[in-house]
Design a protein around this motif. Structure first.
Motif, PDB file in Angstrom:
ATOM      1  N   PHE A  51      -0.199  12.307   2.550  1.00 38.40           N
ATOM      2  CA  PHE A  51      -1.133  11.555   3.383  1.00 38.40           C
ATOM      3  C   PHE A  51      -1.829  12.488   4.376  1.00 38.40           C
ATOM      4  O   PHE A  51      -3.013  12.328   4.664  1.00 38.40           O
ATOM      5  CB  PHE A  51      -0.398  10.437   4.128  1.00 38.40           C
ATOM      6  CG  PHE A  51      -0.174   9.195   3.289  1.00 38.40           C
ATOM      7  CD1 PHE A  51       0.047   9.284   1.928  1.00 38.40           C
ATOM      8  CD2 PHE A  51      -0.185   7.953   3.864  1.00 38.40           C
ATOM      9  CE1 PHE A  51       0.245   8.161   1.145  1.00 38.40           C
ATOM     10  CE2 PHE A  51       0.011   6.812   3.111  1.00 38.40           C
ATOM     11  CZ  PHE A  51       0.232   6.911   1.742  1.00 38.40           C
ATOM     12  N   THR A  95      -4.705   0.018   7.852  1.00 42.50           N
ATOM     13  CA  THR A  95      -3.974   1.120   7.225  1.00 42.50           C
ATOM     14  C   THR A  95      -2.492   1.091   7.566  1.00 42.50           C
ATOM     15  O   THR A  95      -1.661   1.492   6.740  1.00 42.50           O
ATOM     16  CB  THR A  95      -4.560   2.483   7.635  1.00 42.50           C
ATOM     17  OG1 THR A  95      -4.388   2.691   9.033  1.00 42.50           O
ATOM     18  CG2 THR A  95      -6.029   2.586   7.280  1.00 42.50           C
ATOM     19  N   ASN A 155      -1.093  -1.427   5.190  1.00 47.31           N
ATOM     20  CA  ASN A 155      -1.104  -0.879   3.831  1.00 47.31           C
ATOM     21  C   ASN A 155      -0.037   0.194   3.635  1.00 47.31           C
ATOM     22  O   ASN A 155       0.692   0.209   2.638  1.00 47.31           O
ATOM     23  CB  ASN A 155      -2.477  -0.269   3.518  1.00 47.31           C
ATOM     24  CG  ASN A 155      -3.552  -1.312   3.292  1.00 47.31           C
ATOM     25  OD1 ASN A 155      -3.267  -2.494   3.189  1.00 47.31           O
ATOM     26  ND2 ASN A 155      -4.793  -0.875   3.217  1.00 47.31           N
ATOM     27  N   THR A 156       0.032   1.133   4.588  1.00 46.39           N
ATOM     28  CA  THR A 156       0.922   2.283   4.443  1.00 46.39           C
ATOM     29  C   THR A 156       2.386   1.868   4.521  1.00 46.39           C
ATOM     30  O   THR A 156       3.210   2.316   3.713  1.00 46.39           O
ATOM     31  CB  THR A 156       0.615   3.341   5.516  1.00 46.39           C
ATOM     32  OG1 THR A 156      -0.760   3.716   5.421  1.00 46.39           O
ATOM     33  CG2 THR A 156       1.493   4.566   5.347  1.00 46.39           C
ATOM     34  N   TYR A 199       3.200   0.223   1.327  1.00 46.65           N
ATOM     35  CA  TYR A 199       3.202   1.211   0.238  1.00 46.65           C
ATOM     36  C   TYR A 199       4.503   2.012   0.247  1.00 46.65           C
ATOM     37  O   TYR A 199       5.122   2.236  -0.806  1.00 46.65           O
ATOM     38  CB  TYR A 199       2.002   2.140   0.407  1.00 46.65           C
ATOM     39  CG  TYR A 199       1.833   3.162  -0.703  1.00 46.65           C
ATOM     40  CD1 TYR A 199       1.202   2.827  -1.889  1.00 46.65           C
ATOM     41  CD2 TYR A 199       2.301   4.466  -0.557  1.00 46.65           C
ATOM     42  CE1 TYR A 199       1.024   3.748  -2.900  1.00 46.65           C
ATOM     43  CE2 TYR A 199       2.144   5.401  -1.564  1.00 46.65           C
ATOM     44  CZ  TYR A 199       1.498   5.037  -2.735  1.00 46.65           C
ATOM     45  OH  TYR A 199       1.340   5.963  -3.732  1.00 46.65           O
ATOM     46  N   ARG A 219      -8.163   7.284   6.329  1.00 51.51           N
ATOM     47  CA  ARG A 219      -7.127   8.231   5.929  1.00 51.51           C
ATOM     48  C   ARG A 219      -6.389   8.819   7.129  1.00 51.51           C
ATOM     49  O   ARG A 219      -5.214   9.187   7.017  1.00 51.51           O
ATOM     50  CB  ARG A 219      -7.734   9.340   5.068  1.00 51.51           C
ATOM     51  CG  ARG A 219      -8.141   8.882   3.681  1.00 51.51           C
ATOM     52  CD  ARG A 219      -7.017   8.120   2.994  1.00 51.51           C
ATOM     53  NE  ARG A 219      -7.384   7.680   1.652  1.00 51.51           N
ATOM     54  CZ  ARG A 219      -6.736   6.772   0.952  1.00 51.51           C
ATOM     55  NH1 ARG A 219      -5.669   6.177   1.458  1.00 51.51           N
ATOM     56  NH2 ARG A 219      -7.134   6.433  -0.252  1.00 51.51           N
ATOM     57  N   ASP A 247      -3.827   6.313   7.632  1.00 48.75           N
ATOM     58  CA  ASP A 247      -2.776   6.516   6.628  1.00 48.75           C
ATOM     59  C   ASP A 247      -1.804   7.605   7.073  1.00 48.75           C
ATOM     60  O   ASP A 247      -0.581   7.453   6.982  1.00 48.75           O
ATOM     61  CB  ASP A 247      -3.401   6.925   5.294  1.00 48.75           C
ATOM     62  CG  ASP A 247      -3.889   5.734   4.489  1.00 48.75           C
ATOM     63  OD1 ASP A 247      -3.555   4.589   4.847  1.00 48.75           O
ATOM     64  OD2 ASP A 247      -4.611   5.953   3.503  1.00 48.75           O
ATOM     65  N   SER A 270       0.207   6.522  10.146  1.00 40.96           N
ATOM     66  CA  SER A 270       1.151   5.478   9.744  1.00 40.96           C
ATOM     67  C   SER A 270       2.282   6.052   8.905  1.00 40.96           C
ATOM     68  O   SER A 270       3.440   5.617   9.027  1.00 40.96           O
ATOM     69  CB  SER A 270       0.419   4.391   8.947  1.00 40.96           C
ATOM     70  OG  SER A 270      -0.616   3.809   9.694  1.00 40.96           O
ATOM     71  N   GLY A 271       1.943   7.038   8.048  1.00 41.45           N
ATOM     72  CA  GLY A 271       2.977   7.658   7.222  1.00 41.45           C
ATOM     73  C   GLY A 271       4.030   8.362   8.058  1.00 41.45           C
ATOM     74  O   GLY A 271       5.239   8.220   7.831  1.00 41.45           O
TER      75      GLY A 271
END
Length: 442
Positions: free
Chosen positions: A73, A262, A265-266, A269, A389, A392, A395-396
């Motif tokens: 990410f 995000t 989503n992240t 995911y 991104r 992302d 968040s990752g």
């Protein structure tokens, strides 16, 4: 607000009969049929090509372990941070249709190069990670450019009527893509699927060319100034898409809305990746599972786009369209917090992603029908790529930090509930502001 729009006249003689059939599904009016059909086909080819790649990308993403996802990410964000100013520079100099066609040609050539590397068995250590990052950049750029083009062609009023059906073209493509991968991955091999995706991208280019001709014909009926306007570059500087985001409360709220999207989503995911990795270690089985999840999501998305989206936007408005996915996300995370299992996550993921793609996405694109052309192409692209991104990446690492503190799927789900409620509030604000701006523009 600048920008040529599709005119309400001048379709072919057979258009009334064809439009009569379409009116059963969508409120298409005289003069809109040609643009609607081309836009539908454009989005179908674009997303079909991407969803051919997506199961391959997802399997490559966890091939070295779920713990490597935050690094991927981060790499994706860096790639976006480099690509976005380059896109801004090109947008300042090239007419919009030329920028779109050459960008798509570039990505198609990339797919051919990845295919060659795969077949020649070169770069086995780095090609999977490079492809994962590239696919993430590719997906956001091509879809962001698509919707920028749509908001440049259609007015806010037309978008409320037509964007749901146009989105259904993408939904149908997203449904076809995993089927193509499932059916052809074994007889053709993954490398040749990249070539199939490149071919579909070139179909999108053909749709752009035809749609631009259609729009130019409408501009010619409005006069020389409108015709010349379609040949002009967006203008401005490399960084002119960033400044309006920081200066405008409307665009800043749009960026924050994407940032919270995000996070949802992240987190989901990563939770899915952990639960799938725990369920099986077989790479083929994991790819098939990812493809089945995509298939369920895309079936639900297509049904919503065809039957629900247009009615929601036309009758209930953008605020409701922007609020449905956050509300579902908050509720779903609460359920997942109580029962953190794949059997719960899979339908939650399916319903939430379907609402995001079918209702949230066209609702969010309507936000950019009431801004200037430079904001539509540059600020929107900055939000859709770098902010997305960047969210992302943050968040990752946030998820990794929470996992390091001992929070598993249940704990991270409860953290997501209040964030989803803030996301919901932002959606309501943006929907109301879009309605105010559209009313002021007449």
């Amino acid at each position: 607000m600048s920008g040529a729009r599709v005119p309400p006249e001048g379709d072919a003689a057979g258009a009334p009969a064809r439009a009569g059939l379409l009116r059963r599904a969508v409120d298409v009016r005289a003069g809109e049929l040609g643009a609607l059909a081309l836009s539908f086909a454009y989005f179908f080819a674009l997303l079909c090509g991407y969803y051919v790649l997506r199961p391959i990308r997802d399997e490559m993403g966890i091939s070295r372990g779920v713990d490597k996802l935050p690094v991927l990410f981060t790499g994706t964000f860096v790639a976006m941070a480099v690509a976005s100013p380059l896109f801004g520079w090109l947008a300042s100099r090239w007419p919009r249709h030329r920028l779109i066609t050459w960008a798509y040609h570039f990505f198609a050539l990339d797919l051919v190069l990845f295919c060659a590397l795969w077949k020649l068995e070169l770069g086995k250590g780095w090609v999977p990670f490079a492809f994962y990052v590239w696919a993430a950049v590719y997906n956001l750029f091509v879809t962001s450019v698509f919707w920028s083009f749509m908001t440049d062609v259609f007015t806010s009023e037309q978008g409320k009527r037509l964007f749901g059906f146009i989105s259904a073209g993408g939904g149908l493509g997203a449904l076809a893509g995993p089927l193509v991968t499932s059916w052809l991955a074994r007889p053709l091999g993954g490398a040749n699927l990249l070539l199939a995706s490149a071919l579909l991208l070139e179909v999108s280019v053909a749709c752009v060319v035809l749609l631009e001709r259609w729009a130019r014909a409408g501009a010619a009926r409005r006069g020389a100034a409108a015709t010349a306007d379609r040949e002009q570059a967006v203008g401005g500087t490399v960084w002119s898409g960033i400044r309006p985001v920081l200066a405008s409360p409307y665009l800043l709220a749009s960026a924050l809305y994407i940032l919270l999207l995000t996070v949802a989503n992240t987190f989901l995911y990563f939770q899915q990746a952990h639960l799938v990795a725990a369920a099986t270690s077989d790479r083929g089985a994991r790819t098939a599972l990812f493809a089945r999840i995509d298939l369920v999501v895309n079936v639900c998305t297509l049904l919503l786009q065809t039957l629900v989206t247009g009615q929601v936007l036309k009758r209930l408005g953008v605020a409701v369209g922007l609020g449905i996915a956050p509300a579902l996300t908050a509720a779903g995370y609460a359920v997942l917090g109580v029962s953190p299992a794949l059997v719960v996550l899979a339908p939650f993921q399916g319903l939430r992603r379907a609402a995001q793609y079918a209702i949230l996405r066209p609702s969010r694109e309507l936000l950019f029908t009431v801004v200037s052309r430079e904001e539509r192409y540059k600020s929107k692209n900055f939000i859709d790529t770098v902010v997305f991104r960047g969210g992302d990446m943050l968040s990752g690492w946030l998820y990794a930090g929470l996992a390091g503190l001992g929070l598993g799927v249940a704990g991270t789900s409860w953290v997501s509930v209040p964030l989803s409620l803030v996301w919901l509030a932002l959606g309501v604000y943006l929907g109301r502001e879009q309605r105010r701006r559209a009313g002021a523009a007449g």
